[in-house]
Scaffold this motif. Structure first.
Motif, mmCIF file in Angstrom:
data_model
loop_
_atom_site.group_PDB
_atom_site.id
_atom_site.type_symbol
_atom_site.label_atom_id
_atom_site.label_comp_id
_atom_site.label_asym_id
_atom_site.label_seq_id
_atom_site.Cartn_x
_atom_site.Cartn_y
_atom_site.Cartn_z
ATOM 1 N N GLU A 49 -15.061 63.304 39.457
ATOM 2 C CA GLU A 49 -15.482 64.310 39.968
ATOM 3 C C GLU A 49 -17.208 64.229 40.244
ATOM 4 N N ARG A 50 -16.875 64.554 41.663
ATOM 5 C CA ARG A 50 -19.106 64.993 41.904
ATOM 6 C C ARG A 50 -19.172 66.822 41.863
ATOM 7 N N HIS A 51 -20.359 66.864 41.047
ATOM 8 C CA HIS A 51 -20.465 68.292 40.612
ATOM 9 C C HIS A 51 -21.311 68.692 42.006
ATOM 10 N N VAL A 52 -21.761 69.141 42.938
ATOM 11 C CA VAL A 52 -21.922 69.931 43.804
ATOM 12 C C VAL A 52 -21.753 68.765 45.164
ATOM 13 N N PRO A 53 -21.525 69.215 46.677
ATOM 14 C CA PRO A 53 -21.357 68.525 47.606
ATOM 15 C C PRO A 53 -22.385 67.466 47.632
ATOM 16 N N LEU A 54 -22.157 66.011 48.295
ATOM 17 C CA LEU A 54 -23.761 65.525 48.655
ATOM 18 C C LEU A 54 -24.246 66.199 50.256
ATOM 19 N N LYS A 55 -25.831 65.503 50.425
ATOM 20 C CA LYS A 55 -25.979 66.447 51.451
ATOM 21 C C LYS A 55 -26.743 65.024 52.332
ATOM 22 N N ASP A 56 -26.430 64.655 53.590
ATOM 23 C CA ASP A 56 -27.233 63.750 54.405
ATOM 24 C C ASP A 56 -28.342 63.924 54.732
ATOM 25 N N PHE A 57 -29.430 63.261 53.894
ATOM 26 C CA PHE A 57 -31.351 63.621 54.695
ATOM 27 C C PHE A 57 -32.143 62.339 55.149
ATOM 28 N N GLY A 58 -30.779 62.360 55.949
ATOM 29 C CA GLY A 58 -31.726 61.208 57.310
ATOM 30 C C GLY A 58 -31.798 59.757 56.777
ATOM 31 N N ALA A 59 -32.141 59.396 57.465
ATOM 32 C CA ALA A 59 -32.119 57.345 57.638
ATOM 33 C C ALA A 59 -33.456 57.611 57.001
ATOM 34 N N ARG A 60 -34.210 56.239 56.206
ATOM 35 C CA ARG A 60 -35.455 55.740 55.926
ATOM 36 C C ARG A 60 -35.328 54.719 55.464
ATOM 37 N N GLU A 61 -36.802 54.125 55.388
ATOM 38 C CA GLU A 61 -36.955 52.995 54.801
ATOM 39 C C GLU A 61 -36.010 52.402 53.876
ATOM 40 N N TYR A 62 -35.248 51.150 53.203
ATOM 41 C CA TYR A 62 -34.422 50.998 52.631
ATOM 42 C C TYR A 62 -33.434 51.820 52.531
ATOM 43 N N ALA A 63 -32.905 52.836 53.532
ATOM 44 C CA ALA A 63 -30.969 53.504 53.278
ATOM 45 C C ALA A 63 -31.032 53.728 54.635
ATOM 46 N N GLN A 64 -31.147 52.866 55.549
ATOM 47 C CA GLN A 64 -31.176 52.753 56.699
ATOM 48 C C GLN A 64 -29.467 52.375 57.180
ATOM 49 N N GLY A 65 -28.594 52.700 56.597
ATOM 50 C CA GLY A 65 -27.240 52.612 56.919
ATOM 51 C C GLY A 65 -26.317 54.191 57.789
ATOM 52 N N GLU A 66 -24.945 53.508 57.970
ATOM 53 C CA GLU A 66 -24.215 54.978 58.611
ATOM 54 C C GLU A 66 -23.343 55.442 57.376
ATOM 55 N N VAL A 67 -23.299 57.218 57.907
ATOM 56 C CA VAL A 67 -23.174 57.722 56.911
ATOM 57 C C VAL A 67 -21.171 58.597 57.674
ATOM 58 N N THR A 68 -20.183 58.569 56.945
ATOM 59 C CA THR A 68 -19.449 58.853 57.841
ATOM 60 C C THR A 68 -19.122 60.470 56.723
ATOM 61 N N PHE A 69 -18.327 61.511 57.535
ATOM 62 C CA PHE A 69 -18.625 62.811 57.052
ATOM 63 C C PHE A 69 -17.435 63.228 56.777
ATOM 64 N N ASP A 70 -16.180 63.489 55.565
ATOM 65 C CA ASP A 70 -15.219 64.829 55.769
ATOM 66 C C ASP A 70 -15.627 65.440 56.944
ATOM 67 N N GLU A 71 -13.561 66.232 56.609
ATOM 68 C CA GLU A 71 -13.121 67.378 57.518
ATOM 69 C C GLU A 71 -14.790 68.657 57.246
ATOM 70 N N ASN A 72 -14.802 68.965 55.877
ATOM 71 C CA ASN A 72 -15.795 70.140 55.818
ATOM 72 C C ASN A 72 -17.089 69.726 56.166
ATOM 73 N N GLY A 73 -17.736 68.140 56.482
ATOM 74 C CA GLY A 73 -19.442 67.603 57.017
ATOM 75 C C GLY A 73 -19.675 66.858 55.417
ATOM 76 N N ASN A 74 -19.149 66.804 54.789
ATOM 77 C CA ASN A 74 -19.773 66.252 53.370
ATOM 78 C C ASN A 74 -19.790 64.495 53.926
ATOM 79 N N PRO A 75 -20.808 63.883 53.089
ATOM 80 C CA PRO A 75 -21.265 62.952 53.545
ATOM 81 C C PRO A 75 -19.604 62.021 52.829
ATOM 82 N N ALA A 76 -18.700 61.235 53.366
ATOM 83 C CA ALA A 76 -17.352 60.367 52.377
ATOM 84 C C ALA A 76 -17.979 58.898 53.141
ATOM 85 N N THR A 77 -18.581 58.509 54.014
ATOM 86 C CA THR A 77 -19.307 56.669 53.144
ATOM 87 C C THR A 77 -20.937 56.501 53.244
#
Length: 228
Positions: free
Chosen positions: A78-106
Protein backbone atom coordinates in the motif's frame (compact mmCIF):
# COMPACT_ATOMS: atom_id res chain seq x y z
CA UNK A 1 1.15 125.47 -12.42
CA UNK A 2 -2.29 123.92 -12.72
CA UNK A 3 -1.42 121.80 -15.79
CA UNK A 4 1.71 120.40 -14.17
CA UNK A 5 -0.09 119.34 -11.01
CA UNK A 6 -2.80 117.72 -13.09
CA UNK A 7 -0.25 115.67 -15.09
CA UNK A 8 1.50 114.60 -11.85
CA UNK A 9 -1.78 113.32 -10.41
CA UNK A 10 -2.43 111.32 -13.56
CA UNK A 11 1.06 109.74 -13.51
CA UNK A 12 0.67 108.77 -9.85
CA UNK A 13 -2.67 107.15 -10.61
CA UNK A 14 -1.22 105.18 -13.49
CA UNK A 15 1.65 103.98 -11.32
CA UNK A 16 -0.73 102.78 -8.60
CA UNK A 17 -2.89 100.98 -11.16
CA UNK A 18 0.15 99.22 -12.65
CA UNK A 19 1.29 98.10 -9.21
CA UNK A 20 -2.15 96.69 -8.46
CA UNK A 21 -2.25 94.81 -11.75
CA UNK A 22 1.22 93.37 -11.11
CA UNK A 23 0.04 91.91 -7.80
CA UNK A 24 -3.03 90.33 -9.44
CA UNK A 25 -1.01 88.60 -12.15
CA UNK A 26 1.57 86.83 -9.92
CA UNK A 27 2.78 83.50 -11.41
CA UNK A 28 0.62 80.51 -10.58
CA UNK A 29 3.63 78.74 -9.07
CA UNK A 30 4.02 81.51 -6.56
CA UNK A 31 0.32 81.53 -5.77
CA UNK A 32 0.50 77.82 -5.06
CA UNK A 33 3.05 78.50 -2.37
CA UNK A 34 0.82 80.81 -0.37
CA UNK A 35 -0.33 79.58 3.06
CA UNK A 36 -3.96 79.61 1.88
CA UNK A 37 -3.16 77.15 -0.99
CA UNK A 38 -1.23 74.63 1.10
CA UNK A 39 -2.48 72.39 3.86
CA UNK A 40 -0.46 72.52 7.06
CA UNK A 41 2.54 70.20 6.83
CA UNK A 42 1.91 69.38 3.15
CA UNK A 43 4.86 68.76 0.84
CA UNK A 44 4.88 71.03 -2.17
CA UNK A 45 6.23 68.18 -4.33
CA UNK A 46 5.02 64.85 -2.80
CA UNK A 47 6.93 61.76 -4.02
CA UNK A 48 5.01 59.23 -6.12
CA UNK A 49 4.10 56.03 -4.24
CA UNK A 50 6.41 53.13 -5.20
CA UNK A 51 4.76 50.00 -6.64
CA UNK A 52 5.73 47.01 -4.46
CA UNK A 53 7.76 44.33 -6.24
CA UNK A 54 6.24 40.85 -5.76
CA UNK A 55 8.42 38.36 -4.00
CA UNK A 56 9.68 35.53 -6.26
CA UNK A 57 7.95 32.24 -5.58
CA UNK A 58 9.48 28.80 -5.83
CA UNK A 59 7.66 26.07 -7.78
CA UNK A 60 5.45 24.00 -5.52
CA UNK A 61 7.01 20.69 -4.55
CA UNK A 62 6.27 17.87 -2.15
CA UNK A 63 7.80 17.83 1.31
CA UNK A 64 8.53 14.12 1.21
CA UNK A 65 8.04 11.17 -1.09
CA UNK A 66 5.03 8.90 -0.58
CA UNK A 67 6.39 5.38 -0.28
CA UNK A 68 4.93 1.98 -1.09
CA UNK A 69 5.43 -0.53 1.67
CA UNK A 70 4.24 -4.02 2.56
CA UNK A 71 2.67 -5.17 5.78
CA UNK A 72 2.72 -8.87 4.81
CA UNK A 73 6.38 -9.41 3.95
CA UNK A 74 5.97 -8.51 0.30
CA UNK A 75 2.64 -9.95 -0.85
CA UNK A 76 0.28 -7.01 -0.21
CA UNK A 77 1.44 -3.43 -0.63
CA UNK A 78 0.00 0.00 0.00
CA UNK A 79 1.02 3.62 -0.48
CA UNK A 80 1.44 5.91 2.49
CA UNK A 81 0.12 9.46 1.88
CA UNK A 82 -1.90 10.06 -1.31
CA UNK A 83 0.02 11.27 -4.34
CA UNK A 84 -0.34 14.77 -5.76
CA UNK A 85 0.38 16.02 -9.26
CA UNK A 86 2.66 19.07 -9.05
CA UNK A 87 2.47 19.73 -12.78
CA UNK A 88 4.25 18.82 -15.99
CA UNK A 89 7.94 19.65 -16.21
CA UNK A 90 10.95 18.77 -18.31
CA UNK A 91 11.46 14.98 -18.34
CA UNK A 92 7.96 14.46 -16.90
CA UNK A 93 5.50 15.67 -19.54
CA UNK A 94 3.06 12.75 -19.45
CA UNK A 95 -0.68 12.73 -18.84
CA UNK A 96 -2.01 11.93 -15.37
CA UNK A 97 -5.42 10.41 -14.66
CA UNK A 98 -7.12 10.68 -11.28
CA UNK A 99 -9.30 8.43 -9.14
CA UNK A 100 -12.67 9.35 -7.65
CA UNK A 101 -10.93 11.10 -4.74
CA UNK A 102 -8.83 13.31 -7.01
CA UNK A 103 -5.58 11.41 -6.38
CA UNK A 104 -3.25 10.54 -9.29
CA UNK A 105 -4.04 7.00 -10.48
CA UNK A 106 -2.03 6.51 -13.69
CA UNK A 107 0.72 8.22 -15.64
CA UNK A 108 1.33 7.81 -19.38
CA UNK A 109 5.02 8.00 -20.27
CA UNK A 110 6.06 10.58 -22.88
CA UNK A 111 9.27 10.42 -24.98
CA UNK A 112 12.16 11.81 -22.98
CA UNK A 113 10.54 11.18 -19.60
CA UNK A 114 12.82 10.11 -16.74
CA UNK A 115 11.48 7.87 -13.99
CA UNK A 116 13.02 9.86 -11.13
CA UNK A 117 11.54 13.13 -12.44
CA UNK A 118 8.11 11.52 -12.82
CA UNK A 119 8.42 10.45 -9.19
CA UNK A 120 9.35 14.00 -8.21
CA UNK A 121 6.37 15.43 -10.09
CA UNK A 122 3.96 13.05 -8.36
CA UNK A 123 5.73 12.95 -5.00
CA UNK A 124 6.01 9.18 -5.43
CA UNK A 125 8.65 6.75 -4.29
CA UNK A 126 11.18 6.57 -7.16
CA UNK A 127 10.81 2.85 -7.93
CA UNK A 128 7.74 3.43 -10.12
CA UNK A 129 9.19 1.22 -12.84
CA UNK A 130 9.75 -1.90 -10.74
CA UNK A 131 6.32 -1.50 -9.16
CA UNK A 132 4.97 -1.63 -12.73
CA UNK A 133 6.98 -4.79 -13.48
CA UNK A 134 9.45 -3.16 -15.86
CA UNK A 135 13.17 -2.54 -15.77
CA UNK A 136 12.99 0.54 -18.03
CA UNK A 137 9.94 2.72 -18.67
CA UNK A 138 8.91 3.21 -22.32
CA UNK A 139 6.99 5.99 -24.15
CA UNK A 140 3.29 5.21 -24.28
CA UNK A 141 3.44 2.95 -21.22
CA UNK A 142 0.73 3.50 -18.63
CA UNK A 143 2.22 3.45 -15.13
CA UNK A 144 -0.03 2.39 -12.27
CA UNK A 145 0.79 4.56 -9.28
CA UNK A 146 -1.01 3.18 -6.23
CA UNK A 147 -1.47 -0.52 -5.34
CA UNK A 148 -4.69 -1.92 -3.98
CA UNK A 149 -3.72 -3.25 -0.54
CA UNK A 150 -6.42 -5.94 -0.81
CA UNK A 151 -4.88 -7.48 -3.93
CA UNK A 152 -1.57 -9.39 -4.11
CA UNK A 153 1.51 -8.08 -5.92
CA UNK A 154 4.58 -10.02 -7.03
CA UNK A 155 7.95 -8.45 -7.90
CA UNK A 156 9.38 -8.21 -11.39
CA UNK A 157 12.92 -9.29 -10.50
CA UNK A 158 12.09 -12.53 -8.71
CA UNK A 159 10.06 -13.97 -5.81
CA UNK A 160 10.72 -12.43 -2.42
CA UNK A 161 11.95 -15.77 -1.10
CA UNK A 162 13.90 -16.77 -4.23
CA UNK A 163 16.65 -19.26 -3.29
CA UNK A 164 20.29 -18.85 -4.21
CA UNK A 165 20.89 -19.64 -7.88
CA UNK A 166 17.34 -18.73 -8.84
CA UNK A 167 16.82 -18.51 -12.63
CA UNK A 168 16.03 -14.82 -12.81
CA UNK A 169 16.08 -14.40 -16.60
CA UNK A 170 13.37 -17.04 -17.33
CA UNK A 171 11.29 -15.55 -14.53
CA UNK A 172 11.51 -12.03 -15.97
CA UNK A 173 10.78 -13.29 -19.47
CA UNK A 174 7.62 -14.96 -18.16
CA UNK A 175 6.66 -11.78 -16.29
CA UNK A 176 7.13 -9.73 -19.49
CA UNK A 177 4.92 -12.17 -21.42
CA UNK A 178 2.27 -12.06 -18.70
CA UNK A 179 2.33 -8.25 -18.69
CA UNK A 180 1.82 -8.15 -22.47
CA UNK A 181 -1.07 -10.61 -22.17
CA UNK A 182 -2.70 -8.53 -19.43
CA UNK A 183 -2.35 -5.33 -21.46
CA UNK A 184 -3.91 -7.12 -24.43
CA UNK A 185 -6.78 -8.40 -22.28
CA UNK A 186 -5.85 -12.04 -22.99
CA UNK A 187 -6.77 -13.73 -19.73
CA UNK A 188 -6.26 -17.26 -21.07
CA UNK A 189 -2.69 -16.42 -22.05
CA UNK A 190 -2.06 -15.07 -18.55
CA UNK A 191 -3.37 -18.30 -17.02
CA UNK A 192 -1.18 -20.39 -19.31
CA UNK A 193 1.95 -18.42 -18.38
CA UNK A 194 1.16 -18.66 -14.68
CA UNK A 195 0.34 -22.35 -14.65
CA UNK A 196 3.05 -23.35 -17.11
CA UNK A 197 6.00 -21.30 -15.87
CA UNK A 198 5.62 -18.86 -13.00
CA UNK A 199 3.68 -21.00 -10.52
CA UNK A 200 6.55 -23.48 -10.16
CA UNK A 201 9.01 -20.66 -9.40
CA UNK A 202 7.31 -19.70 -6.12
CA UNK A 203 8.01 -21.69 -2.99
CA UNK A 204 5.74 -19.80 -0.61
CA UNK A 205 2.34 -21.49 -0.67
CA UNK A 206 0.54 -18.40 0.62
CA UNK A 207 1.84 -16.45 -2.38
CA UNK A 208 0.85 -19.25 -4.78
CA UNK A 209 -2.68 -19.41 -3.37
CA UNK A 210 -3.18 -15.62 -3.46
CA UNK A 211 -1.92 -15.26 -7.03
CA UNK A 212 -3.85 -18.29 -8.25
CA UNK A 213 -7.08 -16.90 -6.82
CA UNK A 214 -6.70 -13.72 -8.89
CA UNK A 215 -5.59 -15.58 -12.03
CA UNK A 216 -8.55 -17.95 -11.80
CA UNK A 217 -10.98 -15.05 -11.29
CA UNK A 218 -9.70 -13.17 -14.33
CA UNK A 219 -10.19 -9.86 -12.48
CA UNK A 220 -8.57 -7.19 -14.71
CA UNK A 221 -7.45 -4.97 -11.82
CA UNK A 222 -5.99 -7.93 -9.97
CA UNK A 223 -4.16 -9.21 -13.05
CA UNK A 224 -2.84 -5.73 -13.77
CA UNK A 225 -1.45 -5.40 -10.26
CA UNK A 226 0.14 -8.85 -10.47
CA UNK A 227 1.82 -8.53 -13.83
CA UNK A 228 1.36 -5.18 -15.59
Amino acid sequence: MPGTHKRARVLVGLALTAAALTGCTAPASEAAQTPEAMAPGADAHPAAEATPTPEPTEPESCSRMSEISSYTDGLYWERHVPLKDFGAREYAQGEVTFDENGNPATYTVEPGDVEAVIAERLCAYPSIGSFNHVRIIQPGQVLWLTPDPDLPWIPYFGPMDAPEGFQQIPYQQAMDAAREAVDAGNVEAVRAIWNGTLRGMFENQETVDAVEKVVDSGDPDGLRQLFS
